[in-house]
Scaffold this motif. Structure first.
Motif, PDB file in Angstrom:
ATOM      1  N   HIS A   2       0.830  -1.198   0.000  1.00  0.00           N
ATOM      2  CA  HIS A   2       0.000   0.000   0.000  1.00  0.00           C
ATOM      3  C   HIS A   2       0.864   1.247   0.000  1.00  0.00           C
ATOM      4  O   HIS A   2       1.905   1.299   0.639  1.00  0.00           O
ATOM      5  N   ASP A   5      -0.872   7.343   0.331  1.00  0.00           N
ATOM      6  CA  ASP A   5      -2.032   8.111  -0.123  1.00  0.00           C
ATOM      7  C   ASP A   5      -3.184   7.233  -0.593  1.00  0.00           C
ATOM      8  O   ASP A   5      -4.248   7.740  -0.944  1.00  0.00           O
ATOM      9  N   GLU A   6      -2.985   5.925  -0.589  1.00  0.00           N
ATOM     10  CA  GLU A   6      -4.041   5.006  -1.015  1.00  0.00           C
ATOM     11  C   GLU A   6      -5.172   5.023   0.002  1.00  0.00           C
ATOM     12  O   GLU A   6      -4.948   5.072   1.207  1.00  0.00           O
ATOM     13  N   LEU A   7      -6.402   4.978  -0.510  1.00  0.00           N
ATOM     14  CA  LEU A   7      -7.550   4.932   0.393  1.00  0.00           C
ATOM     15  C   LEU A   7      -7.571   3.618   1.152  1.00  0.00           C
ATOM     16  O   LEU A   7      -7.189   2.575   0.624  1.00  0.00           O
ATOM     17  N   LEU A  13     -10.616  -0.552   7.264  1.00  0.00           N
ATOM     18  CA  LEU A  13     -11.373   0.487   7.949  1.00  0.00           C
ATOM     19  C   LEU A  13     -12.164  -0.098   9.110  1.00  0.00           C
ATOM     20  O   LEU A  13     -12.195   0.465  10.207  1.00  0.00           O
ATOM     21  N   HIS A  38     -14.716  11.688   7.897  1.00  0.00           N
ATOM     22  CA  HIS A  38     -13.551  11.382   7.065  1.00  0.00           C
ATOM     23  C   HIS A  38     -13.410   9.931   6.598  1.00  0.00           C
ATOM     24  O   HIS A  38     -12.494   9.628   5.842  1.00  0.00           O
ATOM     25  N   GLU A  39     -14.273   9.012   7.033  1.00  0.00           N
ATOM     26  CA  GLU A  39     -14.025   7.613   6.730  1.00  0.00           C
ATOM     27  C   GLU A  39     -13.993   7.309   5.237  1.00  0.00           C
ATOM     28  O   GLU A  39     -13.234   6.446   4.807  1.00  0.00           O
ATOM     29  N   THR A  41     -12.706   9.007   2.926  1.00  0.00           N
ATOM     30  CA  THR A  41     -11.468   9.489   2.311  1.00  0.00           C
ATOM     31  C   THR A  41     -10.230   9.144   3.136  1.00  0.00           C
ATOM     32  O   THR A  41      -9.150   9.679   2.885  1.00  0.00           O
ATOM     33  N   LEU A  42     -10.363   8.261   4.099  1.00  0.00           N
ATOM     34  CA  LEU A  42      -9.252   7.911   4.985  1.00  0.00           C
ATOM     35  C   LEU A  42      -8.169   7.157   4.216  1.00  0.00           C
ATOM     36  O   LEU A  42      -8.454   6.187   3.518  1.00  0.00           O
ATOM     37  N   THR A  43      -6.944   7.619   4.355  1.00  0.00           N
ATOM     38  CA  THR A  43      -5.819   6.996   3.655  1.00  0.00           C
ATOM     39  C   THR A  43      -5.054   6.038   4.570  1.00  0.00           C
ATOM     40  O   THR A  43      -5.234   6.052   5.796  1.00  0.00           O
ATOM     41  N   GLN A  46      -3.139   8.045   7.098  1.00  0.00           N
ATOM     42  CA  GLN A  46      -3.974   8.527   8.191  1.00  0.00           C
ATOM     43  C   GLN A  46      -4.341   7.394   9.149  1.00  0.00           C
ATOM     44  O   GLN A  46      -4.414   7.603  10.358  1.00  0.00           O
TER      45      GLN A  46
END
Length: 107
Positions: A2, A5-7, A13, A38-39, A41-43, A46
């Motif tokens: 991964h 910046d990958e979602l 998640l 934000h879920e 778009t969470l990377t 993050q």
């Protein structure tokens, strides 16, 4: 492998949300509000920051989320290190911004 910046995928998640469950209701409420905002778009980066923050005690985490302290002001060195990673600071700022209006915004 991964990239940062990958979602974050759905399974990752789900695991992260479970990992973020805390003993203090106040922490849970703030983190849940963050996830609602934000879920989608969470990377991966993050997610690592959230994992770093989850290494903290509930009281240290709450102090950070409520801006009572900054990462470098935590009493234990390990806590300072976990809370001071680049990823943790980014996520901390996102959680704090999601918490803006915490008292007046309905969950």
């Amino acid at each position: 492998m991964h990239t940062a910046d990958e979602l974050l995928g759905e399974r990752a998640l789900s695991k992260l949300k479970w990992r973020c469950r805390r003993g203090l209701l106040e922490n849970d409420l703030l983190i849940e509000k963050f996830f609602r905002r934000h879920e989608a778009t969470l990377t991966v980066s993050q997610a690592q920051g959230l994992n770093d923050l989850m290494e903290l005690s509930d009281n240290d985490l709450l102090d950070l989320l409520l801006k009572r302290r900054e990462p470098g002001q935590l009493s234990e060195t390990d806590a300072q290190v976990s809370a001071s990673t680049y990823e943790a600071v980014q996520v901390l700022n996102l959680i704090r911004s999601a918490a803006t209006g915490f008292v007046t915004d309905p969950l």
